[in-house]
Design a protein around this motif. Structure first.
Motif, PDB file in Angstrom:
ATOM      1  N   THR A 138      15.617  42.735  26.523  1.00 57.75           N
ATOM      2  CA  THR A 138      14.464  41.891  26.211  1.00 57.75           C
ATOM      3  C   THR A 138      14.306  41.677  24.714  1.00 57.75           C
ATOM      4  O   THR A 138      13.804  40.635  24.284  1.00 57.75           O
ATOM      5  CB  THR A 138      13.166  42.493  26.783  1.00 57.75           C
ATOM      6  OG1 THR A 138      13.031  43.849  26.324  1.00 57.75           O
ATOM      7  CG2 THR A 138      13.174  42.481  28.303  1.00 57.75           C
TER       8      THR A 138
ATOM      9  N   VAL B 212      16.878  47.548  29.775  1.00 58.41           N
ATOM     10  CA  VAL B 212      15.888  46.475  29.675  1.00 58.41           C
ATOM     11  C   VAL B 212      15.317  46.331  28.276  1.00 58.41           C
ATOM     12  O   VAL B 212      15.159  45.217  27.762  1.00 58.41           O
ATOM     13  CB  VAL B 212      14.763  46.682  30.716  1.00 58.41           C
ATOM     14  CG1 VAL B 212      13.546  45.822  30.388  1.00 58.41           C
ATOM     15  CG2 VAL B 212      15.272  46.346  32.111  1.00 58.41           C
ATOM     16  N   GLY B 213      14.986  47.461  27.615  1.00 55.81           N
ATOM     17  CA  GLY B 213      14.409  47.367  26.277  1.00 55.81           C
ATOM     18  C   GLY B 213      15.322  46.624  25.314  1.00 55.81           C
ATOM     19  O   GLY B 213      14.880  45.757  24.548  1.00 55.81           O
TER      20      GLY B 213
ATOM     21  N   PRO C 133      10.303  46.663  35.043  1.00 53.55           N
ATOM     22  CA  PRO C 133       9.990  46.697  33.610  1.00 53.55           C
ATOM     23  C   PRO C 133       9.967  45.316  32.971  1.00 53.55           C
ATOM     24  O   PRO C 133       9.226  45.083  32.014  1.00 53.55           O
ATOM     25  CB  PRO C 133      11.106  47.575  33.027  1.00 53.55           C
ATOM     26  CG  PRO C 133      12.220  47.482  34.008  1.00 53.55           C
ATOM     27  CD  PRO C 133      11.556  47.365  35.350  1.00 53.55           C
TER      28      PRO C 133
ATOM     29  N   GLU D 235      12.216  37.896  28.334  1.00 56.00           N
ATOM     30  CA  GLU D 235      12.164  38.253  29.755  1.00 56.00           C
ATOM     31  C   GLU D 235      12.755  37.187  30.673  1.00 56.00           C
ATOM     32  O   GLU D 235      13.215  37.497  31.773  1.00 56.00           O
ATOM     33  CB  GLU D 235      10.712  38.516  30.191  1.00 56.00           C
ATOM     34  CG  GLU D 235      10.069  39.732  29.567  1.00 56.00           C
ATOM     35  CD  GLU D 235       9.281  39.412  28.320  1.00 56.00           C
ATOM     36  OE1 GLU D 235       8.753  40.345  27.700  1.00 56.00           O
ATOM     37  OE2 GLU D 235       9.212  38.212  27.953  1.00 56.00           O
TER      38      GLU D 235
ATOM     39  N   SER E 182       6.550  44.034  31.070  1.00 53.56           N
ATOM     40  CA  SER E 182       6.557  43.530  29.702  1.00 53.56           C
ATOM     41  C   SER E 182       5.965  42.129  29.636  1.00 53.56           C
ATOM     42  O   SER E 182       5.187  41.802  28.729  1.00 53.56           O
ATOM     43  CB  SER E 182       7.990  43.537  29.158  1.00 53.56           C
ATOM     44  OG  SER E 182       8.045  42.983  27.874  1.00 53.56           O
TER      45      SER E 182
ATOM     46  N   VAL F 138      15.119  46.497  38.751  1.00 54.84           N
ATOM     47  CA  VAL F 138      15.112  46.042  37.370  1.00 54.84           C
ATOM     48  C   VAL F 138      14.010  45.014  37.120  1.00 54.84           C
ATOM     49  O   VAL F 138      13.600  44.795  35.973  1.00 54.84           O
ATOM     50  CB  VAL F 138      16.499  45.467  37.010  1.00 54.84           C
ATOM     51  CG1 VAL F 138      16.769  44.157  37.741  1.00 54.84           C
ATOM     52  CG2 VAL F 138      16.653  45.281  35.499  1.00 54.84           C
TER      53      VAL F 138
ATOM     54  N   THR G 196      17.754  49.418  34.545  1.00 54.23           N
ATOM     55  CA  THR G 196      16.462  49.492  33.872  1.00 54.23           C
ATOM     56  C   THR G 196      16.591  50.106  32.487  1.00 54.23           C
ATOM     57  O   THR G 196      15.847  49.749  31.568  1.00 54.23           O
ATOM     58  CB  THR G 196      15.474  50.298  34.736  1.00 54.23           C
ATOM     59  OG1 THR G 196      15.343  49.665  36.013  1.00 54.23           O
ATOM     60  CG2 THR G 196      14.100  50.367  34.092  1.00 54.23           C
ATOM     61  N   SER G 197      17.545  51.021  32.322  1.00 54.11           N
ATOM     62  CA  SER G 197      17.730  51.670  31.016  1.00 54.11           C
ATOM     63  C   SER G 197      18.120  50.677  29.930  1.00 54.11           C
ATOM     64  O   SER G 197      17.946  50.949  28.745  1.00 54.11           O
ATOM     65  CB  SER G 197      18.794  52.765  31.133  1.00 54.11           C
ATOM     66  OG  SER G 197      20.064  52.194  31.404  1.00 54.11           O
TER      67      SER G 197
ATOM     68  N   VAL H 241      12.994  54.254  33.751  1.00 51.32           N
ATOM     69  CA  VAL H 241      14.333  54.798  33.994  1.00 51.32           C
ATOM     70  C   VAL H 241      14.294  56.229  34.511  1.00 51.32           C
ATOM     71  O   VAL H 241      14.888  56.533  35.549  1.00 51.32           O
ATOM     72  CB  VAL H 241      15.206  54.704  32.725  1.00 51.32           C
ATOM     73  CG1 VAL H 241      16.521  55.444  32.926  1.00 51.32           C
ATOM     74  CG2 VAL H 241      15.484  53.257  32.387  1.00 51.32           C
TER      75      VAL H 241
ATOM     76  N   SER I 147      10.605  50.207  29.941  1.00 54.38           N
ATOM     77  CA  SER I 147      11.952  50.580  30.366  1.00 54.38           C
ATOM     78  C   SER I 147      12.123  52.092  30.358  1.00 54.38           C
ATOM     79  O   SER I 147      12.628  52.682  31.314  1.00 54.38           O
ATOM     80  CB  SER I 147      12.986  49.939  29.434  1.00 54.38           C
ATOM     81  OG  SER I 147      14.284  50.349  29.765  1.00 54.38           O
TER      82      SER I 147
END
Length: 412
Positions: free
Chosen positions: A69, A65-66, A122, A74, A126, A119, A62-63, A351, A347
């Motif tokens: 994306t 994801v930002g 997030p 996505e 989004s 995961v 998840t950390s 996290v 994200s």
């Protein structure tokens, strides 16, 4: 009759449908996982360690994801996460020894709770935030949460197959649970087919492109710290831990335990829709706090009650209240940041929640190993009460755009 809000795009509908489908798997896996591991000979501490691994792995993915994306949108990450879900189900069905299971738990998508901590969360947040208008945003998140809770309740009931199948067919309970993990992998295939239709956020004119946190950094950091406290308390009470405590304290069958979580899931699903008019009337923060607080008082009381019927009643009351903060919390985070920051905010807030909640199961497993008293429920409830009070004190004056607009009109 319109099922989805008018401003909801096809992508929002796909995310909600996929969430409900995945929740079926999450619902029964969160119950059969402790039963499966107990049948393999693992103790409560080892089961807690595996649950902790699932949450730590989710936090690690998840950390990223930002950043992911921002580059890929996505769609492709959701497709990749679906393949990870397929691998997870097949891995748990195929291995019995601790270390391979620990590795699969870490890199996979298993949820020790019916609420999504993987995961997918997030990424779908989004996607939803860019797929509905401001006024319908909370309603869309409520549909998303309700879909997960309602189908998760049905999934919880499905866990009873592990008790029923051995009586009807020439198959052991352990083999039945292995087959349920294979079904979990099949659900991953179905999710992949749904996500194939998601639009690419990087194409088209006029869309908000994902970017790292900027002007909203301060508020996101503060609210993330509070969410971590809430998640740390929640880690003591994830559905797998509750199932483990019920199985060992009251010596329940898996089918009985699954029935309890079926009903709590149904009531939780109803509460998601109730949260929308309540939030519009009283505001997102007030809804988050004043529904969450009494539910945590119920959890604090449960360890002191030896009667199973009263415990079930308190769990149902808790389910009616505790989940109203989920769509409101997600909507609030998406509202107080700029559109390009939404993926990074989703994200960043997810996290620390995953990391903090990851500590709870292994501590809870140790406590259950040492005592039949519900220390995990008591400690988790007390921490979450502290979170509620701090959230009210720090954010009651930070309003989302739709509430600020209503307040401005009322002053004119």
């Amino acid at each position: 009759m319109r099922i989805f809000p008018r401003s909801a795009s096809p992508d929002a509908k796909r995310a909600i449908i996929a969430r409900g489908l995945r929740a079926i798997g999450d619902g029964y896996v969160s119950i059969i996982m402790p039963a499966y591991l107990l049948a393999l000979g693992y103790n409560a501490f080892e089961i807690g360690a595996l649950m902790t691994a699932t949450l730590l792995g989710s936090a690690t993915l998840t950390s990223l994801v930002g950043m992911i994306t921002a580059r890929f949108g996505e769609r492709r990450p959701l497709l990749a996460a679906s393949w990870l879900m397929i691998f997870t189900g097949l891995g748990f069905a195929g291995f019995e020894t601790f270390w391979p299971l620990l590795l699969i738990a870490f890199v996979g998508t298993l949820n020790p709770s019916v609420g999504d901590v993987s995961v997918f969360l997030p990424l779908e947040q989004s996607l939803l935030a860019r797929s509905a208008g401001d006024r319908d945003r909370t309603l869309v998140f409520a549909f998303y949460s309700m879909s997960g809770s309602l189908m998760g309740a049905l999934g919880s009931l499905f866990a009873g197959v592990s008790d029923i199948a051995p009586r009807l067919f020439a198959i052991s309970s352990l083999e039945t649970m292995r087959l349920l993990f294979v079904v979990y992998a099949a659900i991953g295939v179905a999710a992949w087919l749904i996500y194939r239709g998601v639009s690419d956020a990087r194409t088209g004119s006029g869309e908000h492109h994902a970017s790292p946190l900027g002007p909203s950094k301060g508020i996101v950091y503060r609210i993330t710290a509070l969410f971590a406290v809430d998640a740390f308390g929640g880690g003591f009470q994830v559905q797998s831990i509750l199932a483990l405590w019920l199985l060992q304290t009251f010596h329940l069958a898996v089918s009985t335990t699954s029935s309890i979580f079926f009903w709590t899931g149904l009531f939780a699903a109803a509460s998601f829709l109730a949260s929308v008019p309540i939030a519009r009337r009283f505001g997102l923060i007030n809804t988050m706090v004043f529904t969450h607080l009494p539910s945590n008082l119920c959890m604090v009381a449960i360890p002191f009650i030896p009667n199973l019927g009263v415990v079930i009643a308190l769990l149902i009351v808790r389910s009616l209240l505790s989940q109203m903060d989920v769509p409101t919390r997600r909507s609030y985070v998406m509202a107080v940041v700029t559109p390009p920051e939404r993926a990074a905010a989703a994200s960043l807030t997810a996290v620390p929640r995953s990391l903090a909640s990851a500590l709870g199961p292994i501590i809870a497993g140790t406590l259950i190993n040492l005592s039949s008293f519900g220390w995990p429920l008591l400690i988790g409830g007390a921490l979450k009460i502290g979170y509620d009070l701090a959230l009210l004190a720090m954010f009651r004056h930070v309003r989302p755009p739709e509430e600020s607009a209503v307040q401005a009109l009322s002053k004119e």
